[in-house]
Design a protein around this motif. Sequence first.
Motif, PDB file in Angstrom:
ATOM      1  N   PRO A 169       0.821  -1.222   0.000  1.00  0.00           N
ATOM      2  CA  PRO A 169       0.000   0.000   0.000  1.00  0.00           C
ATOM      3  C   PRO A 169       0.851   1.268   0.000  1.00  0.00           C
ATOM      4  CG  PRO A 169       0.015  -1.035   2.162  1.00  0.00           C
ATOM      5  CD  PRO A 169       0.696  -1.992   1.245  1.00  0.00           C
ATOM      6  N   VAL A 170       0.467   2.200  -0.860  1.00  0.00           N
ATOM      7  CA  VAL A 170       1.191   3.463  -1.006  1.00  0.00           C
ATOM      8  C   VAL A 170       0.178   4.589  -1.161  1.00  0.00           C
ATOM      9  CG1 VAL A 170       2.819   4.781  -2.424  1.00  0.00           C
ATOM     10  CG2 VAL A 170       3.163   2.316  -2.103  1.00  0.00           C
ATOM     11  N   PHE A 171       0.435   5.718  -0.489  1.00  0.00           N
ATOM     12  CA  PHE A 171      -0.315   6.945  -0.717  1.00  0.00           C
ATOM     13  C   PHE A 171       0.327   7.692  -1.887  1.00  0.00           C
ATOM     14  CE2 PHE A 171      -0.904   5.997   3.765  1.00  0.00           C
ATOM     15  CZ  PHE A 171      -2.274   6.192   3.942  1.00  0.00           C
ATOM     16  N   HIS A 172      -0.489   8.173  -2.802  1.00  0.00           N
ATOM     17  CA  HIS A 172      -0.013   8.960  -3.939  1.00  0.00           C
ATOM     18  C   HIS A 172      -0.699  10.322  -3.895  1.00  0.00           C
ATOM     19  CE1 HIS A 172       1.835   5.389  -5.834  1.00  0.00           C
ATOM     20  NE2 HIS A 172       0.798   4.753  -5.314  1.00  0.00           N
TER      21      HIS A 172
ATOM     22  N   TRP B 133      -6.252   1.924 -11.607  1.00  0.00           N
ATOM     23  CA  TRP B 133      -5.992   1.733 -10.188  1.00  0.00           C
ATOM     24  C   TRP B 133      -6.801   0.527  -9.700  1.00  0.00           C
ATOM     25  CZ3 TRP B 133      -2.869   5.389  -7.427  1.00  0.00           C
ATOM     26  CH2 TRP B 133      -2.433   6.480  -8.205  1.00  0.00           C
ATOM     27  N   THR B 134      -6.424  -0.038  -8.556  1.00  0.00           N
ATOM     28  CA  THR B 134      -7.037  -1.297  -8.118  1.00  0.00           C
ATOM     29  C   THR B 134      -7.989  -1.121  -6.947  1.00  0.00           C
ATOM     30  OG1 THR B 134      -5.072  -2.484  -8.861  1.00  0.00           O
ATOM     31  CG2 THR B 134      -6.580  -3.674  -7.408  1.00  0.00           C
ATOM     32  N   LYS B 135      -7.480  -0.713  -5.797  1.00  0.00           N
ATOM     33  CA  LYS B 135      -8.330  -0.646  -4.599  1.00  0.00           C
ATOM     34  C   LYS B 135      -7.713   0.301  -3.582  1.00  0.00           C
ATOM     35  CE  LYS B 135     -10.987  -3.595  -1.435  1.00  0.00           C
ATOM     36  NZ  LYS B 135     -11.103  -2.591  -0.359  1.00  0.00           N
ATOM     37  N   GLY B 136      -8.579   1.012  -2.877  1.00  0.00           N
ATOM     38  CA  GLY B 136      -8.090   1.891  -1.820  1.00  0.00           C
ATOM     39  C   GLY B 136      -9.092   2.967  -1.483  1.00  0.00           C
TER      40      GLY B 136
ATOM     41  N   ALA C 213      -0.999  -2.192  -6.584  1.00  0.00           N
ATOM     42  CA  ALA C 213       0.008  -1.556  -7.439  1.00  0.00           C
ATOM     43  C   ALA C 213      -0.641  -0.439  -8.237  1.00  0.00           C
ATOM     44  CB  ALA C 213       0.644  -2.581  -8.376  1.00  0.00           C
ATOM     45  N   ALA C 214      -0.099   0.755  -8.125  1.00  0.00           N
ATOM     46  CA  ALA C 214      -0.616   1.872  -8.897  1.00  0.00           C
ATOM     47  C   ALA C 214      -0.227   1.720 -10.357  1.00  0.00           C
ATOM     48  CB  ALA C 214      -0.064   3.185  -8.351  1.00  0.00           C
ATOM     49  N   PRO C 215      -1.027   2.248 -11.277  1.00  0.00           N
ATOM     50  CA  PRO C 215      -0.627   2.196 -12.681  1.00  0.00           C
ATOM     51  C   PRO C 215       0.640   3.016 -12.907  1.00  0.00           C
ATOM     52  CG  PRO C 215      -2.520   3.643 -12.371  1.00  0.00           C
ATOM     53  CD  PRO C 215      -2.300   2.957 -11.068  1.00  0.00           C
ATOM     54  N   SER C 216       1.376   2.651 -13.921  1.00  0.00           N
ATOM     55  CA  SER C 216       2.656   3.319 -14.166  1.00  0.00           C
ATOM     56  C   SER C 216       2.473   4.807 -14.449  1.00  0.00           C
ATOM     57  CB  SER C 216       3.386   2.645 -15.331  1.00  0.00           C
ATOM     58  OG  SER C 216       2.572   2.663 -16.498  1.00  0.00           O
TER      59      SER C 216
END
Length: 583
Positions: free
Chosen positions: A496-499, A518-521, A563-566
């Motif tokens: 998990p990462v904050f962007h 994006w996936t989930k969050g 995983a966030a998109p590139s």
Amino acid sequence: MPVLDTDGGEFTLDGAPFRILSGGLHYFRIHPDHWADRLRKARLMGLNTVETYVPWNLHQPRPGEFRFDGGLDLPAFLDLAAAEGLHVLLRPGPYICAEWEGGGLPSWLLTDPGVRLRSNHPGYLHAVEGWFGALLPRVLDRLATRGGPVLAVQVENEYGAYGDDTSHLAHLAELLRRHGVDVPLFTCDQPGDLARGALPGTLATVNFGSRARQGLAALDELRPGQPKLCAEFWIGWFDRWGGRHVVRDAQDAARELDELLATGASVNLYMFHGGTNFGFTNGANDKHTYRPTVTSYDYDSPLDEAGDPTAKYHAFREVLAKYAPPVAEPAPAAGPKLPAATVQLTESAPLLADLPVLGTAVPALRPLTMEELGQDFGFVLYKAVLPAAGPALLEVGAVADRAQVFVDGQPVGVLERENHERAIAFHVPRAGAVLRLLVENQGRVNYGEGLHDRKGLHGPVLLNGAELTGWTSLPLPLDDLGELSFTGTASPVPGPVFHRGTFHVDEPADTFLHLPGWTKGNAWVNGFPLGRHWSRGPQCSLYVPGPALRPGPNELTVLELHAAPSHRTARLLPHPDLGPTEE
């Protein structure tokens, strides 16, 4: 304000015949800067009344701690309704369902392992008495008997679908009366539950979404000769993750409304305006399989999530004009929206690297539940040390509700309550490797026996058949992200990462956040919690209320659990995407 009388065969207001034409509008699902707008649009559709629940869990987040400020300023909401010339049906519960987290019951009730919710259990009743003692003095001046807008107050909510202990309802009614509530009290139940949920001496009402004559006949059989009110006329429905967006044809709903009103009955549309489960506030259902509700509570209502009139609004306005003086003013138009924009999320803060600023870990032999940690919403991060290298089988008593599993910071899998998953196999690279489980509360159950829904890891945790002890449990409510350490690095980080990114606004207006790839969050704008995102759908956008924005630079923060998109971009668009539909 005139006073409602329920003693005869029809409602009267100061002696004159009166038909309640109401619509559900929950102040806690609407940005407070939009309250006046939504109330005005209710009147312009032809309603003379609005209905709202009261969410105990938000107003009393901890024992002895009460909140009635900002978006929880119920007296201010009631005053705005009165200023618009609208009456109010007030539904303070204490249980409200509403597809709301825990049915509105605060999570701290569950710290008592023996508590029996919605019953005469002493601990539960003591808590309810404290809650009503704080709430009711704040609304007494808004009762119709004192010149305010509140015509009637509901006792509990669809109790007949849960139990048949009339003494519990009687206790709640007596408590309301003891605190000065002197307007009519009412109960509401579905047709098959009326006999179990009605309270002698109290107005009974019925809930349904079609076959009005049959539903009202069930009410008449129970209480012949009393005024008839459909307290929830379901004109849409809510959505769950992994399902489809449920809609109801506007003309079909309008025909059913016309049939209901032709009987002479009164009505409360559920919902007139659904709003949003901002932050972590959505509920869930568990009828042998756990199903969390999505962030949007659009409900296919006459006013959509952004407060814009829909085809249903115009169809209902025509029907209501047949049974009440038509509204002279024109129907409202859709509100302004931001122009489309792309937001680059150029900064990142890995969650596992920022733990000291997000919470304080609590050591114990076993994992602690959220309730034991004094936590309502968000996540708990559990940590233990694995004693030996080699193949491992991890088994837990239960996961509530979704656990991401990491070994030495590397993701090794996910356990989901929805899929009844309780075990996971992985390889331990070394003795002393660190095991972490990030467990998300995806919404406490809001209906049925599943209300006793404690969050986190349950039961002993077994590693290769032996109990694994020596845990820390770190509560992560994520209610303050101000201390996160963002950097401009673009290097991929597992887990998990904050962007974060910024975007410019000339003039604030509503918009919708889209997160393709994006996936989930979760997502926040300027610290305002928009809610959950999940690529499984159906919901593929998040409503951003204009008052959460400001002229000039604005900040978007997205928590991505996988995983966030590139490209790490988001889109702001003037329209929502609630997913493929199901009628």
